[in-house]
Motif scaffolding. Structure first.
Motif: not given
Length: 232
Positions: A162-163, A167, A212, A216
């Motif tokens: 997930s985002k 982070e 990122r 992904q």
């Protein structure tokens, strides 16, 4: 063993593994010494005992003793990451034979220190280092992300789903002292990597966004992206 041909101006992705998959570092003292070796062995000057010179002179660990001549680098270090049983480097060959000379010095020094500390014998590495020459700007960007993010995340077994996962992982990775991400984005201030070169390719924010997307895409590719980039 795999070594691809390269010359001055080439960028080379290097992996060096411990023999039989065994650790090449066992504690943070070993890891700290590795980072100092990257700093002080990247030089045509070869003092008899570089660490003794630094320690006895009271020189800050990342600075050169006054009696040493001006540094003449063997290579440009672009990125690095240390794991327990291997390390990754992205180097630029800036003088003929510089990569081979630097890797010889680094491997010999690491084995010597490891054997002295742990009463072991022989090289701690599984043969010679493996290398792949970077052949495009796209591949160069991917290798930087692969070394500075994928491998750092592997230190803690981090999986990104997930985002928020990214982070949190990035916030931790930017302070991991045994890789070059902190040097790249300004968390660390050490004279190891070619920060100006890195910033020409990625600013701190553009690297984070690229990283990122890279992570992904890597998760979606189920390993095929790793195969295209690496040779482990």
């Amino acid at each position: 063993m795999r070594k691809e041909p390269h010359g001055v101006g080439s960028f080379v992705h290097i992996i060096h593994r411990g023999t039989r998959g065994m650790p090449i570092v066992r504690d943070n003292e070993d890891r700290d010494r590795f980072v100092l070796m990257l700093t002080h062995l990247n030089d045509t000057y070869q003092p008899e005992n570089w660490f003794r010179d630094i320690s006895s002179s009271g020189t800050p660990l990342f600075e050169r003793p006054d009696e040493w001549p001006e540094q003449e680098k063997l290579v440009h270090i672009i990125a690095f990451c240390l794991l327990d049983n291997h390390f990754h480097l992205l180097l630029e060959e800036i003088r003929e034979g510089g990569v081979s000379k630097f890797m010889q010095r680094l491997g010999t020094a690491m084995s010597y220190r490891f054997n002295l500390k742990y009463n072991e014998r022989g090289s701690i590495f599984q043969g010679s280092f493996r290398s792949r020459t970077v052949d495009s700007d796209e591949y160069l960007r991917y290798v930087i992300a692969y070394i500075q993010l994928k491998n750092v995340f592997d230190v803690r077994g981090i999986k990104i789903s997930s985002k928020n996962d990214f982070e949190e992982a990035y916030a931790w990775a930017r302070h991991y002292p045994y890789a070059s991400l902190g040097d790249h984005i300004g968390t660390c201030q050490r004279p190891i990597v070619e920060k100006d070169f890195l910033e020409e390719i990625f600013s701190s924010e553009t690297f984070k966004e690229f990283g990122r997307n890279f992570i992904q895409d890597r998760e979606k590719s189920q390993g095929t992206l790793d195969e295209a980039i690496c040779f482990e």
